[in-house]
Design a protein around this motif. Structure first.
Motif, PDB file in Angstrom:
ATOM      1  N   TRP A  54       0.846  -1.188   0.000  1.00 11.84           N
ATOM      2  CA  TRP A  54       0.000   0.000   0.000  1.00 11.84           C
ATOM      3  C   TRP A  54       0.884   1.241   0.000  1.00 11.84           C
ATOM      4  CZ3 TRP A  54       0.748  -3.218   4.138  1.00 11.84           C
ATOM      5  CH2 TRP A  54       1.301  -2.667   5.298  1.00 11.84           C
ATOM      6  N   THR A 101      -3.450   3.831  -2.227  1.00 11.21           N
ATOM      7  CA  THR A 101      -3.487   2.812  -3.270  1.00 11.21           C
ATOM      8  C   THR A 101      -2.997   1.489  -2.700  1.00 11.21           C
ATOM      9  OG1 THR A 101      -3.078   4.481  -4.989  1.00 11.21           O
ATOM     10  CG2 THR A 101      -2.668   2.166  -5.563  1.00 11.21           C
ATOM     11  N   LYS A 139      -2.379  -2.712  -3.462  1.00 17.70           N
ATOM     12  CA  LYS A 139      -2.211  -3.757  -4.465  1.00 17.70           C
ATOM     13  C   LYS A 139      -2.543  -5.110  -3.829  1.00 17.70           C
ATOM     14  CE  LYS A 139      -0.724  -1.665  -8.229  1.00 17.70           C
ATOM     15  NZ  LYS A 139      -1.400  -1.795  -9.551  1.00 17.70           N
ATOM     16  N   ALA A 190     -10.081  -6.823  -6.965  1.00 22.42           N
ATOM     17  CA  ALA A 190     -10.266  -5.455  -6.493  1.00 22.42           C
ATOM     18  C   ALA A 190     -11.732  -5.050  -6.504  1.00 22.42           C
ATOM     19  CB  ALA A 190      -9.443  -4.497  -7.359  1.00 22.42           C
ATOM     20  N   ASP A 220      -8.105  -1.732 -11.867  1.00 25.35           N
ATOM     21  CA  ASP A 220      -7.826  -3.022 -12.479  1.00 25.35           C
ATOM     22  C   ASP A 220      -8.079  -4.099 -11.433  1.00 25.35           C
ATOM     23  OD1 ASP A 220      -5.331  -3.603 -10.972  1.00 25.35           O
ATOM     24  OD2 ASP A 220      -4.462  -1.996 -12.178  1.00 25.35           O
ATOM     25  N   ARG A 249      -6.317  -5.901  -9.561  1.00 25.19           N
ATOM     26  CA  ARG A 249      -5.475  -5.995  -8.364  1.00 25.19           C
ATOM     27  C   ARG A 249      -5.357  -4.683  -7.592  1.00 25.19           C
ATOM     28  NH1 ARG A 249       0.223  -7.391  -8.913  1.00 25.19           N
ATOM     29  NH2 ARG A 249       0.062  -7.475  -6.639  1.00 25.19           N
ATOM     30  N   THR A 250      -5.884  -3.613  -8.131  1.00 24.99           N
ATOM     31  CA  THR A 250      -5.642  -2.297  -7.550  1.00 24.99           C
ATOM     32  C   THR A 250      -6.908  -1.705  -6.941  1.00 24.99           C
ATOM     33  OG1 THR A 250      -3.935  -1.894  -9.217  1.00 24.99           O
ATOM     34  CG2 THR A 250      -4.710   0.006  -7.970  1.00 24.99           C
ATOM     35  N   VAL A 272      -8.126   1.827  -5.024  1.00 28.00           N
ATOM     36  CA  VAL A 272      -7.749   3.210  -4.749  1.00 28.00           C
ATOM     37  C   VAL A 272      -8.817   3.844  -3.861  1.00 28.00           C
ATOM     38  CG1 VAL A 272      -7.216   5.477  -5.723  1.00 28.00           C
ATOM     39  CG2 VAL A 272      -6.544   3.399  -6.961  1.00 28.00           C
TER      40      VAL A 272
END
Length: 502
Positions: free
Chosen positions: A77, A87, A89, A104, A135, A137-138, A140
Motif C-alpha cells: 500500500w 493505493t 495492491k 479489487a 484493475d 489488483r488495484t 484506490v
C-alpha cells in the motif's frame, strides 16, 4: 461494550469450548461471552466476536502480535504525498470459499457497502470519499481529508472483503462466504451457541494458523469457563488472577498481559453546558487527584493491571511514561482546587450505572466524596448502554475501553466526532495536532505528534484515567499465547503451537 463487560470480570477473552481433547496442533478451543450478531460485513462487531469473523474473512491489512501493520489481502500500500489517496495492491491467487476469485472489485464493493450502510463500522470509514478499482489488483481509496487511523481500520472489521455475489443476501448473516483462513462448518455450528471453523489448506498465510480446527462456544459465565479449562474441554483461556498459581500447578503455561483495557472517567462536558463545574479545568484536575490509583489496582484488580493517568495503550507510540507523574493522589490539594474554582462545598453529579461499572462504583463514589463530589448512579439497562453514553445526558461517566492502536485512540478520544468525545469538544491547539498527525506519513514523526496530543489531553484533564486492566492467560501443554498487549485485536493468530512460540 461487550469487551469491557468481559474485562471487568477479570477476563479479557475468557475461553471455553467443546472437544479440546485433540492434539495441540489440531484444535484450538475458545469461548466468548457474547454471540456474534451477524456475519454480514456491514454488521460485524469487534471485541471477542472478532475471533469468529476474523477467521472467516481476509482483511486488507493485518496487525501482527507486536501491533505492527502487515500485508493482508493487500500485498502493498502507498499514500499520495498529500495523504488523501491510498493505493493498495492485492495479492494474486486468493479465492473465496465458494471458489470465486478475490479481486479489487470485491474489495471495492465491500468497502463501499460498509461506508454507505448503517452499522457499527460505517463511521470508521467516514473520511472515505470514494473507492475505485482501476484493475483487478488495484484498489484506490480517495479521502475527504487525511485520516491517520485508516490503515488500522483496514486491519479490522472495516477492512474485510466479502463476496459481492452473496454479501447482500439475507443468508450472509449466518452463512458467510469469505476468503479467510477458515470456513464455517455449518453442520457442526449452532448459531448463538458454538461456532466450528475448519482451516483451508490452500490459504495464502496458512503458517499463521497452525490449528486445523477452531471451536468457539458462547458462554457468559467466567467460573464455567475456568472449570471447562481445568476439565480439558478447552485448551486456552484467560483466568482470574487468583487462579493463576493453581493452573501453573496443574501444568498449564501462563502468561500475564499487564494492559488490555483502560478504566477512566470521561469528563465529557468540558464547556459546562450540563454540569457547570466541569467547564473549569481546575475541577477536572481536582478529579484526577482524587484517586489512589496504586491502591485501586491492588484492591480492585488484585494486582492484575497498572495505575495510569493516560488513556493511550502503553505499548503504543503515543504513550508517554512521564505523563503518569502529572497528578498525585492528594485529596486536600484537590479540595483547594475546587475551592479556587468556586466549589468549596463541592457539587453533585449523576452518572450512568452500567453493567461493567457496577463492581467499581463504590470505590469511585467514595474517592469523589472525599473531595466533596457527591455521585448518584442511575441504572441503565445493558441494551441501552451505548445510547445512554452518547445521549449527552451524563456530563461525566465511567468507562472501560479495550486498548487499541494510537491513531484509533486519538480519533476516538480526541476527534470532535470521536465516540468517547460525546460532547464534541474542540480546541484550536488540539485541532492542529490532530490535523498534523493525520497528514504525517512518517511513523516516527507521527509518534511525536501523538505524544503531544496525549500531553494535551492529560494536562487539560479531558479524562480521568485510573488504571489499566490486565489479563492472565492459561494454555494447555503444546499451545502458547503469543500476545503481549501490543495488539488487542482478538484473532486466532495470537495462538501458536509450542514449537512455533519462538
Amino acid at each position: 461494550m461487550g469487551v469491557t463487560a468481559v474485562l471487568l470480570a477479570s477476563s479479557a477473552c475468557s475461553s471455553e469450548s467443546t472437544g479440546a481433547s485433540s492434539s495441540s496442533g489440531d484444535t484450538l478451543a475458545l469461548s466468548i461471552f457474547g454471540t456474534p450478531n451477524s456475519f454480514d460485513p456491514t454488521q460485524l462487531l469487534e471485541g471477542q466476536q472478532t475471533y469468529v469473523w476474523d477467521s472467516v474473512y481476509d482483511t486488507l491489512l493485518i496487525q501482527d502480535n507486536a501491533g505492527r501493520l502487515q500485508p493482508g489481502a493487500a500485498q502493498s500500500w502507498q499514500y499520495s504525498a498529500d495523504a488523501r489517496t491510498l493505493t493498495l495492491k492485492l495479492r494474486t491467487g486468493m479465492k473465496f470459499s465458494s471458489g470465486a476469485a478475490v479481486d479489487a472489485a470485491a474489495a471495492q464493493a465491500t468497502l463501499e457497502r460498509i461506508r454507505t450502510t448503517p452499522g457499527p463500522n460505517q463511521g470508521v470509514l467516514a473520511s472515505v470519499a470514494s473507492v475505485e478499482a482501476p484493475d483487478s489488483r488495484t484498489v484506490v481509496i480517495k479521502l475527504k481529508q487525511p485520516d491517520g487511523s485508516l490503515l488500522t481500520s483496514l486491519s479490522t472489521a472495516a477492512g474485510v472483503i466479502g463476496d459481492p455475489k452473496t454479501m447482500t443476501s439475507k443468508s450472509a448473516a449466518l452463512n458467510p462466504v469469505g476468503s479467510g483462513p477458515y470456513t464455517l462448518d455449518k453442520g457442526a455450528t449452532v448459531n448463538g451457541s458454538v461456532y466450528v471453523l475448519k482451516r483451508r489448506d490452500d490459504y495464502w498465510n496458512k503458517k499463521a494458523y497452525p490449528f486445523r480446527t477452531v471451536k468457539i462456544r458462547v458462554i457468559s459465565d467466567q467460573t464455567a469457563g475456568a472449570n471447562a479449562l481445568k476439565a480439558g474441554e478447552t485448551n486456552a483461556g484467560t483466568v482470574d488472577v487468583a487462579q493463576v498459581n493453581s493452573f501453573k500447578s496443574a501444568g498449564f503455561e501462563t502468561k500475564h498481559v499487564q494492559a488490555t483495557a483502560v478504566a477512566s472517567l470521561v469528563l465529557g462536558d468540558r464547556e459546562g453546558s450540563v454540569l457547570e463545574p466541569l467547564g473549569d479545568v481546575r475541577v477536572r484536575k481536582a478529579i484526577n487527584m482524587a484517586f489512589d490509583r496504586a491502591k485501586m489496582v491492588k484492591q480492585l484488580l488484585r494486582g492484575s493491571g497498572a495505575p495510569t493517568e493516560q488513556i493511550f495503550n502503553p505499548q503504543g507510540p503515543g504513550h508517554d511514561p512521564a505523563l503518569d507523574q502529572t497528578y498525585s493522589y492528594d485529596p486536600s490539594a484537590a479540595k483547594k482546587l475546587l475551592a479556587e474554582a468556586g466549589y468549596a462545598n463541592g457539587f453533585s453529579v449523576t452518572m450512568p450505572s452500567l453493567v461493567f461499572t457496577k463492581p467499581f462504583e463504590p470505590t469511585f463514589t467514595q474517592a469523589l466524596a472525599d473531595i466533596g463530589i457527591k455521585v448518584k448512579w442511575q441504572s441503565v439497562p445493558p441494551q441501552q448502554s451505548v445510547s445512554a453514553i452518547a445521549s449527552k445526558k451524563y456530563p461525566m461517566f465511567l468507562i472501560v475501553d479495550g486498548l487499541n492502536t494510537t491513531p484509533v485512540e486519538a480519533r476516538g478520544f480526541y476527534s470532535p466526532t470521536g465516540y468517547r468525545n460525546v460532547f464534541n469538544s474542540t480546541d484550536p491547539k488540539l485541532s492542529k495536532l490532530l490535523d498534523r498527525a493525520n497528514r504525517e506519513l512518517d511513523p516516527a514523526k507521527a509518534a511525536d505528534i501523538y505524544k503531544e496530543i496525549n500531553k494535551f489531553g492529560v494536562e487539560n484533564a479531558w479524562y480521568g484515567p485510573v488504571f489499566y486492566i490486565g489479563s492472565d492467560w492459561a494454555t494447555k501443554k503444546g499451545i502458547t499465547y503469543l500476545g503481549d498487549g501490543s495488539s488487542t485485536l482478538a484473532t486466532v493468530r495470537q495462538f501458536g503451537v509450542a514449537d512455533q512460540a519462538s
